[in-house]
Design an enzyme around this catalytic site. Sequence first.
Site, PDB file in Angstrom:
ATOM      1  CG  ASP A   9      -2.029  -1.220   1.067  1.00  0.00           C
ATOM      2  OD1 ASP A   9      -1.909  -2.012   0.270  1.00  0.00           O
ATOM      3  OD2 ASP A   9      -2.865  -1.211   2.178  1.00  0.00           O
ATOM      4  CE  LYS A 108      -4.082  -4.416   1.224  1.00  0.00           C
ATOM      5  NZ  LYS A 108      -4.821  -3.321   2.203  1.00  0.00           N
ATOM      6  CB  CYS A 153      -2.120  -2.795   5.245  1.00  0.00           C
ATOM      7  SG  CYS A 153      -3.473  -2.412   5.040  1.00  0.00           S
TER       8      CYS A 153
HETATM    9  C1  VGL Z   1      -4.679   0.590   5.817  1.00  0.00           C
HETATM   10  C2  VGL Z   1      -6.073   1.607   7.101  1.00  0.00           C
HETATM   11  C3  VGL Z   1      -7.320   1.304   6.189  1.00  0.00           C
HETATM   12  C4  VGL Z   1      -3.349   0.233   5.503  1.00  0.00           C
HETATM   13  C5  VGL Z   1      -5.475   0.404   4.959  1.00  0.00           C
HETATM   14  O1  VGL Z   1      -2.542  -0.087   4.451  1.00  0.00           O
HETATM   15  O2  VGL Z   1      -2.484   0.070   6.559  1.00  0.00           O
HETATM   16  N1  VGL Z   1      -4.936   1.264   6.935  1.00  0.00           N
HETATM   17  N2  VGL Z   1      -6.883   0.885   5.150  1.00  0.00           N
END
Ligand code: VGL
Length: 201
Positions: A9, A108, A153
């Site tokens: 991410d 995702k 994540c």
């Molecule tokens: C994430 C919060 C919401 C992350 C993703 O990538 O850690 N955190 N969605």
Amino acid sequence: MKKALIIVDVQNDFCQGGALEVPEANDIIPYINHLSKENEYDQIVLTQDWHPTNHKSFAANNNKKIGETITLNGIPQFMWPDHCVQNTFGAEFHKDLFVPNNAHIIQKGKNIDIDSYSGFQDNNHFMKTGLDDFLKYHDVELVEIVGLALDYCVKFTALDAMKLDYITCVHFNGTKAVNVKPNSARDTIYQLVENGVTILG
Ligand code: VGL
Ligand code: ZN
């Protein structure tokens, strides 16, 4: 032994100025690029948080405030600001992140009713993302994980990798925590170590 680098991410919304900014997120990008370019990995995988506009992890879609927790499908769901909406700038990988041509991308968080912190499966464990099948198909036995955010994540991706029998490493210099709770970076590192994850410097 076949090795994979999993870059979690590294998207605009989690970087500086993004909707769900992780403090100092941009500082890890050169480190991650260095790892990718070392050419040590048999596979490089990037995960991408990829939510529909009406996703239930967004506070605004539940008339809640950011930081509250609701129950969603029987499990706690933290209320986030809108982030990583499909096909928006916020969901794109940061422009400074090196994305190799043959990298494999796993999206995702696409189901409106279920969040997905782990790159392997959703938070309810209803659906696998295809990451485990991809790695097993390519005979990967060891994964090194970097990216955002350490306390969400990255953590859940690493814990799932252990459960799925990969030798699992997290690069401390390749990750930053969003730190919703104080000390969450430290607590996460201890939790990863307790579960057998190797922390690399
Ligand atoms: C994430 C919060 C919401 C992350 C993703 O990538 O850690 N955190 N969605
Ligand atoms: Zn998300």
